[in-house]
Structure formats: structure tokens, C-alpha cells
Write an enzyme that holds these catalytic residues in place. Structure first.
Site, PDB file in Angstrom:
ATOM      1  N   ASP A  45       0.840  -1.196   0.000  1.00 40.17           N
ATOM      2  CA  ASP A  45       0.000   0.000   0.000  1.00 40.17           C
ATOM      3  C   ASP A  45       0.876   1.247   0.000  1.00 40.17           C
ATOM      4  O   ASP A  45       1.718   1.433   0.880  1.00 40.17           O
ATOM      5  CB  ASP A  45      -0.897   0.012   1.241  1.00 40.17           C
ATOM      6  N   TYR A  50       2.604  10.074  -0.703  1.00 42.71           N
ATOM      7  CA  TYR A  50       3.742   9.602   0.097  1.00 42.71           C
ATOM      8  C   TYR A  50       5.075   9.871  -0.593  1.00 42.71           C
ATOM      9  O   TYR A  50       6.127   9.753   0.024  1.00 42.71           O
ATOM     10  CB  TYR A  50       3.646   8.091   0.349  1.00 42.71           C
ATOM     11  N   LYS A  75      -3.040   5.658  -3.965  1.00 46.29           N
ATOM     12  CA  LYS A  75      -4.100   6.639  -3.716  1.00 46.29           C
ATOM     13  C   LYS A  75      -3.870   7.904  -4.525  1.00 46.29           C
ATOM     14  O   LYS A  75      -2.727   8.339  -4.707  1.00 46.29           O
ATOM     15  CB  LYS A  75      -4.147   6.999  -2.222  1.00 46.29           C
ATOM     16  N   HIS A 108      -7.769   9.485  -1.731  1.00 47.83           N
ATOM     17  CA  HIS A 108      -7.082   9.552  -0.442  1.00 47.83           C
ATOM     18  C   HIS A 108      -7.940  10.162   0.663  1.00 47.83           C
ATOM     19  O   HIS A 108      -7.735   9.863   1.846  1.00 47.83           O
ATOM     20  CB  HIS A 108      -5.792  10.355  -0.599  1.00 47.83           C
TER      21      HIS A 108
END
Length: 292
Positions: A45, A50, A75, A108
Site C-alpha cells: 500500500d 507519500y 491513492k 485519499h
């Protein structure tokens, strides 16, 4: 050791236990993902926000595990909401990951201050699903009213709603709404790491969890992950420490009894560790996701 899977509402099997890379620096991500896959994880994930999707793709390639055996979840960040913008967000993520098809692509956050953009973004996910570029679509951090509205206004029910769930914050109303719509609840911060990050105490030292762990010859983290699995949730623990990566995966050889599950359920505090979904706005949290 055989890893359990959950069948999503469109028939796609998804590993129950995944490996998360939230806050893992890009330079460390590839090695961590490679280690996780060699340990046995088959779901990774990540998220555009990120900034480590390239590392995830590199780690998968380094592992030697065939692509078809790895379930990749990422996401779309709120800055890329909108129909055309979200289609482009897929292109950015897929190129960084080095794959043509993403197994699960989710939004997200609900972005309630601009929910029209959220709906347009989700309609783009539906288009990607129809085109075979993703195998399943979903959402993250959606509260019951967000999910109810999305389901009413779109054509494909989300397969997953990834939300903060751990023994101290169980989001039972959210889980109930997910269940009503046939949406899998997937726990981020499943062993409560967010509580430490936000300056609170560690769930890992909770006396109830330690007592249950001792009874099974396990750790409190393993007890919490087993609790998620037995209650029908998916979970994505995160660690870059090799021993912890292995420990978090070693949860398929014991069962909690009904009394133990009830004791863990009773640890609910109602205190959220992460940000309120309503607080994630473009003004406060919008930032540009770089091109591939």
C-alpha cells in the site's frame, strides 16, 4: 504459510494483510518493500502523496516476485481531484510504479469542501476500471455521510474504504456503513502507531493486549492484527525494521477466543489519532504531485 484473502465486491481477491509505506523515505522504500515481499506479504500500500511510488515499484522488481502475485494499492491525492486530473494522476502513479495496471486505486480523502471534485475524481476511477487499467477502486477516510452520498451519485460501489482503525479508535459507525454497502474496511495504523505519532501513549503496552499476547506466545502487535482479521477487516501495518516486518506477518497460526475479542473491543476510547477528514482541504493540505 498461506495468507488469507478477502474477496472484494467485484470478485477480485485482495490479501487481508498488507505492507504500508507511509512516511518511508524514497531512498529506503525499495529495500523495505523487497524485504516485505520476501517475508510473504503480497499487498503493498502506497500513495501519490507519500512520494515513494518509484521506490515501491523498484522494490517489487528487486524482489523477483512475479508482478501478477503482487497486489499494488495506491491513492490519488486531493490536488489531483477532478475527472481529467484524476485520469492523469493514474498515469503519473502507474509510470512511477512501473506497471500498466494498478490493482486497487483509491481516493485519499473525501474533500468535503469540494465534494463535486471528489465525485468527478471517482467517476474517473470508474472510467479506469471500465478500461481495465485498474482492477478495483475505492476510497479512504470516508465517513458515513461521504460514503452514502458517493454511492448514491456514482455507478460503482467502492470496493474498499481505508480508514484509521485500531483498538483505541474503532470507527464502528464507519464500519457499519461500509458493511451496509458491501465495502471492505481496511485499517490504516492498525496497531495504533498514529497515537504515538500524535504524542499519545503506545497501544503496544496496553495491559489487556499484553495479557492476551502472553497467553498466545505472541506480541501485542500480532494480537491486534489477528483481531482485525477475525473481525473481517483488512489491515496494512507499517515498519522498516526487519524483525517487525516479519513479526507483523506472523499472525495466521493462532486464533483469539470470543472473550479475548470482546476485551479488545472494550478498549475503545473514541479518540481519533489522525486528522479529522473534514480538515483535509485544498487550502490546508493541497500540494502538487510531481510528474512521473
Amino acid at each position: 504459510m498461506v495468507q488469507m484473502t478477502i474477496t472484494l465486491n467485484n470478485g477480485v481477491p485482495m490479501p487481508t494483510l498488507g505492507y504500508g509505506v507511509f512516511q518511508t523515505p524514497e531512498a529506503e522504500t525499495a529495500a523495505a518493500v523487497e524485504r516485505a515481499l520476501k517475508t510473504g506479504y503480497r499487498l503493498i500500500d502506497t500513495a501519490a502523496g507519500y512520494m515513494n511510488e518509484r521506490g515501491v515499484g523498484e522494490g517489487i522488481r528487486r524482489s523477483g516476485i512475479p508482478r501478477e502475485e503482487v497486489f499494488i494499492e495506491t491513492k490519488v491525492w486531493i490536488s489531483d481531484y477532478g475527472f481529467d486530473q484524476t485520469l492523469h494522476a493514474f498515469e503519473k502513479s502507474s509510470k512511477k510504479l512501473g506497471v500498466d495496471v494498478i490493482d486497487l486505486l483509491i481516493l485519499h480523502a473525501p474533500l468535503p469542501t469540494a465534494f463535486g471534485s471528489t465525485l468527478d475524481a471517482y467517476r474517473a476511477l470508474e472510467e479506469l476500471l471500465r478500461a481495465g487499467k485498474v482492477k478495483a477502486i475505492g476510497v479512504s477516510n470516508f465517513m458515513p455521510d461521504h460514503l452514502d452520498t458517493l454511492v448514491a451519485e456514482t455507478n460503482v460501489t467502492p470496493a474498499v474504504n481505508q480508514v484509521e482503525i485500531h483498538p483505541y479508535f474503532q470507527q464502528r459507525e464507519v464500519a457499519g456503513t461500509n458493511l451496509k454497502h458491501g465495502v471492505v474496511s481496511q485499517a490504516w495504523s492498525p496497531i495504533g502507531g498514529i497515537t504515538v505519532y500524535r504524542g499519545g501513549g503506545s497501544i503496544l503496552t496496553d495491559p489487556v493486549l499484553l495479557e492476551i499476547a502472553e497467553a498466545h506466545g505472541k506480541t501485542s502487535a500480532q494480537v491486534m492484527l489477528r483481531w482485525h482479521i477475525q473481525e473481517g477487516r483488512a489491515a496494512i501495518p507499517k515498519s522498516v525494521t526487519p524483525s517487525r516486518i516479519a513479526e507483523n506477518f506472523d499472525v495466521f497460526d493462532f486464533d483469539l477466543n470470543a472473550e479475548e475479542v470482546a476485551r479488545i473491543d472494550a478498549l475503545e476510547t473514541g479518540v481519533r489519532g489522525g486528522p479529522e477528514p473534514e480538515d483535509l482541504t485544498l487550502e490546508r493540505s493541497g500540494f502538487v504531485i510531481p510528474e512521473a
